[in-house]
Write an enzyme that holds these catalytic residues in place. Structure first.
Site, short mmCIF file in Angstrom:
data_model
loop_
_atom_site.label_atom_id
_atom_site.label_comp_id
_atom_site.label_asym_id
_atom_site.label_seq_id
_atom_site.Cartn_x
_atom_site.Cartn_y
_atom_site.Cartn_z
N GLY A 51 4.10 0.83 9.52
CA GLY A 51 3.81 0.20 10.79
C GLY A 51 5.10 -0.34 11.38
O GLY A 51 6.09 -0.55 10.68
N CYS A 107 6.43 -2.01 6.47
CA CYS A 107 6.63 -2.24 7.90
C CYS A 107 8.11 -2.21 8.26
O CYS A 107 8.98 -2.46 7.43
CB CYS A 107 6.04 -3.58 8.32
N ASN A 120 7.28 -8.19 12.94
CA ASN A 120 6.74 -6.86 12.69
C ASN A 120 5.30 -6.78 13.16
O ASN A 120 4.79 -7.65 13.87
CB ASN A 120 6.86 -6.52 11.20
N LEU A 121 4.61 -5.76 12.71
CA LEU A 121 3.23 -5.53 13.11
C LEU A 121 2.30 -6.65 12.69
O LEU A 121 1.30 -6.91 13.35
CB LEU A 121 2.78 -4.20 12.50
N CYS A 122 2.61 -7.33 11.59
CA CYS A 122 1.71 -8.36 11.05
C CYS A 122 2.27 -9.76 11.14
O CYS A 122 1.72 -10.68 10.54
CB CYS A 122 1.35 -8.03 9.60
N THR A 123 3.37 -9.93 11.81
CA THR A 123 4.01 -11.22 12.13
C THR A 123 4.51 -11.99 10.92
O THR A 123 4.75 -13.19 11.02
CB THR A 123 3.07 -12.15 12.95
N GLU A 124 4.73 -11.33 9.77
CA GLU A 124 5.21 -12.08 8.61
C GLU A 124 6.66 -11.79 8.26
O GLU A 124 7.25 -12.49 7.44
CB GLU A 124 4.31 -11.82 7.39
N THR A 129 0.80 -1.22 0.00
CA THR A 129 0.00 0.00 0.00
C THR A 129 0.84 1.29 0.00
O THR A 129 0.45 2.24 -0.67
CB THR A 129 -0.99 0.00 1.18
#
Length: 837
Positions: A332, A304, A522-526, A288
């Site tokens: 993020g 991120c 990170n913020l989204c665990t990936e 994004t």
């Protein structure tokens, strides 16, 4: 991550879907995702009163009192804030509807017309925007399993509106749909909307050639919701939010921007064409921030970041500042707090002086709220702490709604770093010991978190942990491991957090363990990459200047893009089995685009730039998994889904490694390739890649290197999946068909590609599919992903603790590296077949 994690990605699925569109006028700015749902007909569609076959309207407000046929005027159509009006002509409006319907002959528009005519003819005057809002709303309202094409019907209405507004603002004929691309670049550069990079990098002739690549027919790939989201959040507009850039021009601008430094110049336009092909066909999406900022002024391109917070006053506040700068730029952040000393620890030899991690996390919470992401949404920060840290219990309570609110931080997301040893203690219902990391360092000379188990069941971390347990000089608190896990699950059912980070498996499978350690995600665990804190070395006064010297740590950056499985894997309509997918053509251009993001990025934190250049890490991911299964006719719970996950992601991984290796031959390997698992072949051996094809690739990689230190990561992709008209990430859909409630109407929402044929494969939504099947599916996928996957659990809020515990234990035993949200929903337990046994 999303691609950047949006605020919507941090909320329950039902909230995310219902808040997908702004509730304002067509060209208004998006509202925050948690805003109260209002009537949202969406952007106005084509002006149905301005058809080519209509009589040109008068240009003044001195209007006749009768139509050209002599009939009395019953209704006026008003425009331009009421400053212009024309008489309503039913036949003209009907022709406009019929032109759109010609693309969808299977739709019965008789009732649709009656509704639209009634809306207009009951009033003395109707605003043109209100009319087209009604046209769109009425089209959406008719979406169902037997007539999903109404969603495309609504999209066509909106497209015509975009074309008309752009042509009016850019002074070209609406029938052309797209105007001069060179003119657009020059005009928006003059307005300081576009940067001058593309105009500097390309000749006018090259930009004209690029403009000829635009294919307006590809606009028809959009469903209404995706087109609306793209137009209102990502297309370039001026300060008044007037429409200038159109969808295909956004794709072309991204392609030109990302390829601007490619050499030789003779080949560059070919690469631009390939990138435009990939984007405009919706075979892939970029992150994004790249979608938002590429080719525009300001903003960075990465989603991120991950920071490692040092255990010093300077380090803590420097990290807070760095996180604020990242958030300001639209990123993020994941923040690892494991080095920060515990509550009651000594400071400068004075005992019981430290307040522990909670006060510093509250500071980050305030930063997340205060420094928003480009004015669009509040900052997003995930904080990670080790499960042996003495403050872990207070940490697990941070987001709870009960208790002392002075010890709460509701705007950050919590995550726990878990070793195998803890999970084993949970299994045997054993004791677990909590320590102050500062005290361990002071007495032992090392930190526990700097070690991990090299092999499952043995290794250096457990040895170091047991050494600390045996050292009576080190204070500890003793708890039952199962009691600590219960607190984790209670918090998860109430707040969705904490996320789970299985640190031993992460570091065992880290292809760059020779160069560092992974402490958190990170913020989204990936994202899983080497990390270390940045430390102040010295400050000196030089005249009237203060010169600060820092030793840069590894400040992680994730550069993301994702394959749209629902389009890139399934053969295009009409081509049958002539081709299986476009992956062999798609992935090389996708990897090149991601690699170019690294060099073009203007990152807000200098150590992030250093880390980005050092490892050149990328995160190629996917979305549309459930969409793909439905199109393939594979049930979610079936073993065939597990097998297909294994086979498909192995193929994607092979093509990704191959593409990065080819780039390394062309441009050079990343700087610390030597000694990595890529170099030694351990990467391939650890994943049991023993086929002749893989062995040959491993040999080529050993010689040529790979361009990127990490290659794959699967992010949540909620927003970009919606734009591309598919399902998010590897998640199951929320529901095959449901109604979204708005203030004064209900709109149906259908799963992508929903039909009578796909319905059986969508019928079980997220909360009804077997979560153990999801774990097995994901574990097969994880083997082929060198980083990790944003993987959610979907459970009823009444789930038994034993079942939720077994889900977590299964995820750990199956070798998953992280899990994301535990999303709970109040559904009837009797409906939950998988969790009622």
């Amino acid at each position: 991550m999303t691609q950047t994690q949006t605020q919507a990605d941090t909320e329950p699925v039902a909230d995310r879907i219902s808040d997908a569109r702004p509730d304002a006028r067509p060209d208004a700015a998006p509202v925050p995702a948690r805003a109260t749902a209002q009537a949202a007909p969406g952007p106005a569609a084509p002006d149905a009163t301005d058809g080519d076959d209509a009589i040109p309207p008068p240009r003044t407000t001195d209007m006749p009192t009768a139509t050209p046929t002599g009939q009395a005027v019953a209704t006026w159509i008003t425009k331009e804030a009421g400053n212009r009006r024309i008489p309503y002509d039913r036949a003209r409006l009907e022709r406009s509807i019929d032109r759109v319907r010609a693309e969808f002959p299977q739709l019965d528009v008789a009732d649709y017309k009656r509704s639209v005519f009634g809306f207009v003819e009951r009033k003395d005057a109707v605003n043109a925007d209100d009319l087209v809002d009604h046209l769109i709303r009425e089209a959406e309202a008719r979406v169902d399993v037997t007539a999903p094409e109404w969603e495309q019907f609504a999209a066509r209405l909106y497209l015509h509106r975009l074309y008309k507004r752009a042509s009016r603002n850019r002074f070209y004929d609406t029938e052309q749909k797209y105007g001069s691309y060179v003119g657009l670049q020059e005009s928006l550069a003059d307005r300081n909307v576009y940067s001058n990079d593309i105009l500097r990098a390309y000749s006018k002739e090259e930009l004209q050639e690029a403009g000829r690549m635009i294919d307006p027919e590809r606009d028809k790939l959009f469903a209404y919701n995706g087109l609306y989201l793209l137009a209102t959040r990502y297309l370039a507009t001026d300060t008044s939010r007037e429409v200038y850039e159109l969808p295909q021009e956004r794709w072309l601008t991204i392609a030109l921007y990302l390829m601007q430094e490619e050499k030789p110049r003779e080949r560059r336009m070919q690469l631009v064409g390939e990138a435009y092909w990939a984007l405009s066909n919706l075979y892939m999406t970029v992150a994004t921030p790249t979608l938002q900022n590429a080719g525009k002024t300001g903003g960075q391109l990465s989603s991120c970041f991950i920071d490692t917070v040092d255990d010093s006053l300077q380090g803590i506040y420097d990290s807070n500042t760095d996180i604020a700068r990242v958030s300001k730029g639209g990123g993020g952040v994941g923040a690892y707090m494991g080095y920060v000393r515990a509550s009651g620890s000594a400071i400068r030899g004075v005992p019981n002086s430290s307040g522990g991690v909670v006060p510093w996390i509250k500071q980050l919470n305030n930063t997340a709220v205060s420094v928003d992401q480009l004015g669009q949404r509040k900052g997003a920060v995930a904080v990670y702490l080790d499960v042996w840290h003495r403050d872990i219990e207070a940490f697990l309570d941070l987001r709870l709604n009960n208790g002392d609110q002075r010890l709460r931080a509701h705007d950050v997301f919590t995550s726990v770093c878990i070793p195998d040893l803890f999970m084993e203690a949970v299994e045997r219902r054993g004791d677990w010991y909590l320590f102050d990391p500062y005290e361990v360092k002071r007495i032992k000379g090392w930190y526990l978190q700097d070690f991990f188990d090299e092999k499952k069941g043995e290794g250096s971390f457990r040895q170091k942990y047991e050494e600390v347990v045996a050292d009576e000089r080190i204070a500890r608190r003793t708890v039952k491991a199962i009691d600590l896990f219960k607190r984790i699950m209670v918090s998860q059912l109430e707040t969705g957090n904490p996320f789970m980070f299985y640190r031993d498996e992460v570091n065992r499978k880290n292809p760059n363990k020779h160069a560092g350690m992974v402490y958190s995600s990170n913020l989204c665990t990936e994202i899983l990459q080497n990390m270390s804190p940045t430390r102040l070395m010295q400050e000196i006064i030089s005249g009237n200047q203060i010169v600060t010297t820092k030793k840069a740590g590894d400040f992680v950056v994730c550069n993301l893009s994702s394959i749209n499985l629902g389009r890139a894997v399934v053969p295009p309509a009409g081509q049958g089995d002539l081709i299986t997918d476009v992956l062999e053509r798609l992935i090389p251009i996708q990897v090149r685009m991601l690699d170019n993001v690294i060099d073009l990025n203007a990152l807000p934190v200098p150590q992030a730039t250093i880390t980005n250049q050092k490892y050149r890490a990328i995160g190629l991911g996917t979305f549309g998994w459930h969409h793909l299964l439905a199109l393939k006719g594979i049930e979610w719970n079936a073993k065939a889904a597990e097998d297909y996950s294994d086979a498909l992601y192995e193929r994607i991984n092979f093509l990704t490694v191959q593409a990065s290796m080819a780039l390394a031959k062309e441009k050079g390997a990343y700087s610390v390739f030597a000694g990595s698992d890529w170099h030694t072949g351990a990467y391939f051996r650890d994943r049991d890649y023993n086929s002749p094809q893989w062995l040959e690739l491993a040999a080529q990689v050993a010689v040529n290197g790979v361009r990127n230190g990490w290659l794959m990561a699967i992010a949540p992709n909620m927003s970009t999946a919606q734009i591309a008209g598919s399902t998010a990430s590897i998640d199951p859909i929320f529901s095959a068909f449901y109604y979204e409630e708005k203030k004064d109407y209900r709109r149906p929402v259908a799963a992508p590609g929903l039909s009578l044929e796909t319905w059986p494969f969508y019928e079980k939504g997220a909360y009804k599919v077997d979560q153990f099947a999801s774990v097995r599916q994901n574990a097969r996928r994880q083997r082929h992903v060198d980083q990790s996957i944003s993987f959610n659990f979907y459970v009823p809020s009444t789930i038994r603790a034993s079942i939720l515990l077994e889900l977590h234990m299964t995820a750990w035993r199956e070798g998953m590296k992280t899990t994301y949200y535990v999303r709970s929903n109040d559904i009837d337990i009797a409906e939950c077949e998988w969790c009622s046994s």
